[in-house]
Structures are given as C-alpha cells and as structure tokens.
Design an enzyme around this catalytic site. Structure first.
Site, mmCIF file in Angstrom:
data_model
loop_
_atom_site.group_PDB
_atom_site.id
_atom_site.type_symbol
_atom_site.label_atom_id
_atom_site.label_comp_id
_atom_site.label_asym_id
_atom_site.label_seq_id
_atom_site.Cartn_x
_atom_site.Cartn_y
_atom_site.Cartn_z
ATOM 1 N N PHE A 127 42.433 56.633 42.174
ATOM 2 C CA PHE A 127 43.486 55.910 41.464
ATOM 3 C C PHE A 127 44.259 56.862 40.547
ATOM 4 C CE2 PHE A 127 45.284 52.853 38.468
ATOM 5 C CZ PHE A 127 45.735 51.879 39.336
ATOM 6 N N ASP A 197 34.446 54.472 37.402
ATOM 7 C CA ASP A 197 35.511 53.506 37.187
ATOM 8 C C ASP A 197 35.155 52.273 38.020
ATOM 9 O OD1 ASP A 197 37.817 51.965 37.187
ATOM 10 O OD2 ASP A 197 39.148 53.716 37.062
ATOM 11 N N TYR A 222 41.317 42.463 34.127
ATOM 12 C CA TYR A 222 42.262 41.504 34.726
ATOM 13 C C TYR A 222 42.178 41.395 36.237
ATOM 14 C CZ TYR A 222 44.897 45.922 34.954
ATOM 15 O OH TYR A 222 45.275 47.227 35.155
ATOM 16 N N LYS A 223 41.260 42.157 36.858
ATOM 17 C CA LYS A 223 41.128 42.054 38.319
ATOM 18 C C LYS A 223 40.063 41.009 38.652
ATOM 19 C CE LYS A 223 43.088 46.573 38.951
ATOM 20 N NZ LYS A 223 42.828 48.006 38.760
ATOM 21 N N ARG A 366 46.513 45.155 51.576
ATOM 22 C CA ARG A 366 45.189 44.835 51.021
ATOM 23 C C ARG A 366 45.070 43.335 50.803
ATOM 24 N NH1 ARG A 366 44.281 47.923 45.451
ATOM 25 N NH2 ARG A 366 45.956 46.480 44.965
HETATM 26 C C1 PLP Z 1 43.525 48.794 38.035
HETATM 27 C C2 PLP Z 1 42.891 50.094 37.806
HETATM 28 C C3 PLP Z 1 43.020 50.738 36.589
HETATM 29 C C4 PLP Z 1 43.902 50.119 35.545
HETATM 30 O O1 PLP Z 1 44.078 50.853 34.403
HETATM 31 P P1 PLP Z 1 44.921 50.223 33.205
HETATM 32 O O2 PLP Z 1 44.769 51.171 32.129
HETATM 33 O O3 PLP Z 1 44.351 48.864 32.939
HETATM 34 O O4 PLP Z 1 46.335 50.056 33.658
HETATM 35 C C5 PLP Z 1 42.340 51.923 36.406
HETATM 36 N N1 PLP Z 1 41.570 52.449 37.385
HETATM 37 C C6 PLP Z 1 41.455 51.842 38.588
HETATM 38 C C7 PLP Z 1 40.591 52.426 39.636
HETATM 39 C C8 PLP Z 1 42.116 50.657 38.829
HETATM 40 O O5 PLP Z 1 42.013 50.064 40.001
#
Ligand code: PLP
Length: 395
Positions: A127, A197, A222-223, A366
């Site tokens: 990511f 992560d 939020y996921k 996805r």
């Molecule tokens: C969604 C996501 C993030 C989100 O980071 P934010 O700081 O909340 O924007 C980070 N790492 C991964 C792997 C994600 O999927």
C-alpha cells in the site's frame, strides 16, 4: 457450476449469522461489496454519535472528559475491544490518529531501537502510504536504507542487517495473506522487528498477534471494522517490546499523567504512550459501535462464513476471469480481486445495477465479502452479474 439460487436461499435461511445484517443500515436494492474500502453504517453508530453530540457534549460539556462518558478513557477502552479481535491484551492496543501516522510513529521508534541495523524492508507493491512513510521514517533515522523486495523474497531478505520489516498482513490488491507465525519465526531468528499493517485483516480474518509473538501492528478503523469515514485508527505494541520504544511524536496524550502538566515528557506505561494529541471523540463514538458488532458475534463462525462466501463467489464468477486471490482460505483475506482490461467499465456497469465493488488502476476489480451483512443470495446475484458484465465487455 456454482450454487443455484435455491441453494443460496437455503444457506441464508440456515445461516446463524444472518441476524447480524440488521445491525447495519444499508440502502435497499444495493449489494455492497466494498466494505474493504468503507464499511457500512452500523445502526448503533448513528445513535451513539447523536448521543455523544447532544447529551455528552451538549449537556455534559467539559465534564464529559472525566465523568459520565469519560471520553479520556475511550482510546484505551475501545483499543481494548479491538485487542480482542486481533488477539492482543487490552493494554497493548490504543486507538489514535490515522493508520499513516501510526505507521510513521512505530517505524521511527523501531528503527531507533535497532540503530545498529541499517535496513528497513518492505514488500514491493504494498500500500502506497506504507512505502511513503517508510521513506520518511528512514530520513528521520540517519543511516537507514529502505529495501523493497518481491513478496517471495521477503523471508530470505531478512537478515542481520534488517532492523524492521513492514508488511501488510492482507494485501490490499491481491488479497493474499502472509503467514504471520512464519514471518515472526524468521524475525526471531534474525533479530528483526516486524510491523504489521492490519488494515485489510482486522475484522476480516483471524489475527493472533500475541500468539504469533508479534511486536508491532497498526490498522484501520473504517474498513472491516465499520467505524465510519475517516474513523480513527489503532496501533498495537506488545508488552515484550514497549519499554524499549519511544514515540517520535510525544504529545501530551501519550504522557503517563497528562493532567499533571509536567514540564518533562514521561511515557505512559501501556500502548497509549504512542497516542499523541486529544482523541477525536465523535469518531470514536462511531468506531465503537462498529467494533461492538464483532464482540456480539462468534468470530470463528464469521471467518468460516467469509470463506464460504468467497468460494461461492469464485464459483459463481467461473473460471473465465483471472482471479488474483489465493484459493487457499488460510492464504487470503476477505476480499477477492480479478484482473480484466476493462475492469473500470465492469465496475461502472455493476454499480448501475446496484452491485458496489471497486476498481484499482490499471486493471483490477475488487469485491469485499463481509460475512456480517452479506448473504449467499446476494453473492449468487452479484457473481452472475460480474460474469455477465465481463463477457459483455469482452465484446
Ligand atoms: C486503507 C489503508 C491504509 C489507510 O491509511 P489512512 O492513514 O487511514 O489513510 C493504510 N494501509 C493500508 C494497507 C490500507 O489498506
């Protein structure tokens, strides 16, 4: 091929988790397969936010920080609930900041604690925020070099020079899941630390941080945790390593006694030493409602259903599409990804028909398969539509 509509209906009728759907407010006529990007609204979240605003803020005013709802405790209290979902002790998890900021804090802390080792190792194609933050953390800790390795080479690239490895437990594109226990075993062998992560894992797959001997983790609210847009994130620091780690952003909320207003910083004894500023109370109220849904559910049954939804979806879509996600349930997360040169058009076609998935450039679609609120009937319909749209777009 695939399950019939009757079978799907029967499975829904027999599904012991079916009632959990009522915990969410979803629009009629929509099959929502994007909970991996933004979880839907838990009914209780709307009430919790309203109560926090009108009663706790409106009536309780400043007193609500320390009495009544006692907002000051929320980052630890809600962190303690998330701890149960990711296999940690309550004092190892705190809710704070965003995932990106938490990555930075833990990366810098880990690199400084391992200063004799020069390498920060990441996976190619992970990511973007993880990669960007790694570059920044490396600039913060002179002598660090960032090494990006292919997924298959991560274990062998870990060695005496490795200070820290940052890995997304479940990959945001492919949905492939690392074997946490195996990576941690290799980390113990080499003396490296691993920062996980969990953005696509928490609430999606079983996670056992303590049992795997993990040291550090961050994740997203939020996921799959359904904490609402921009929900605060969480971080995990194991009891084993925390005393040796210092936050690079020592805000007063990470202090052992913020309300002593001491001139010198002294870290809190638990994971909250990595908190920074005043917690976002309204966001926490919504997040807690999302997290609570899990605490009322049997997580083994949830993750088993996630596997069954996946199998049904993959079966229904058929072999004609190029699926990137591993078929072995232990080696994947709770979303499924397909490569198609017209993926953006297909996702748009599906949206018009009430099926919400997402497109990731250049050619990926996805679909999040979330057992809390998705049924087999919906999976049956969605898979048929994906197949039909893909054939149609193929020309
Ligand atoms: C969604 C996501 C993030 C989100 O980071 P934010 O700081 O909340 O924007 C980070 N790492 C991964 C792997 C994600 O999927």
């Amino acid at each position: 091929m695939g399950m019939t509509l009757d079978e799907a209906r029967r499975r829904d009728k027999d599904d012991p988790l079916r009632g959990l759907r009522d915990a969410f407010l979803l629009p009629d006529g929509v099959i929502y397969l994007d909970g991996n990007s933004l979880g839907p609204l838990p009914r209780a979240a709307a009430d919790a936010v309203a109560r926090t605003v009108r009663q706790d803020w409106g009536q309780g005013l400043i007193g609500s920080w320390t009495s009544g709802p006692s907002w000051m405790d929320w980052p630890r209290r809600i962190g303690g609930k998330i701890a149960r979902i990711i296999g940690a002790e309550a004092d190892e998890v705190v809710v704070a900041d965003s995932t990106s900021v938490n990555l930075f804090k833990l990366m810098v802390a880990a690199l400084r604690a391992q200063a004799e080792r020069p390498e920060l190792l990441l996976e190619e194609g992970d990511f973007p925020t993880d990669l960007y933050m790694a570059e920044a953390a490396a600039r913060f800790v002179p002598g660090t070099r960032v090494v990006v390795a292919a997924r298959a080479d991560i274990l062998s690239r870990m060695g005496q020079d490795t200070a820290l490895v940052v890995l997304c437990h479940v990959h945001y594109r492919s949905g492939a899941r690392h074997d946490m226990a195996a990576v941690e075993a290799r980390a113990r062998e080499t003396g490296a630390l691993v920062l996980w992560d969990l953005s696509h894992s928490a609430g999606a797959v079983p996670v056992a941080l303590d049992a795997c001997g993990a040291s550090l983790a961050v994740g997203c609210g939020y996921k799959f945790l359904n904490g609402g847009p921009g929900a605060p994130a969480f971080l995990y620091v194991s009891r084993r390593v925390r005393d040796g780690l210092e936050t690079p952003l020592p805000g007063w909320m990470g202090h052992a006694a913020p309300f002593d207003f001491a001139a010198r910083y002294a870290p809190a004894g638990d994971a909250a030493r990595f908190a920074c500023g005043t917690p976002p109370v309204l966001g926490l109220a919504a997040l807690e409602a999302g997290v609570d849904v899990f605490l009322h559910a049997d997580c083994d049954a949830l993750f088993a259903k996630s596997g069954a939804l996946f199998a049904a979806f993959q079966d229904g879509v058929g072999a004609g599409l190029d699926c990137l996600t591993p078929t072995d349930a232990r080696a994947r997360g709770s979303h499924i990804a397909f490569r198609h040169e017209r993926a953006d058009d297909i996702i748009a076609d599906l949206a018009k028909r009430g099926v919400v998935g997402d497109f990731r450039p250049p050619d990926l679609m996805r679909f999040g398969l979330t057992p809390l609120y998705t049924g087999f009937g919906e999976i049956h319909r969605a898979a048929e539509m994906v197949r039909a749209c893909a054939i149609w777009r193929q020309g």
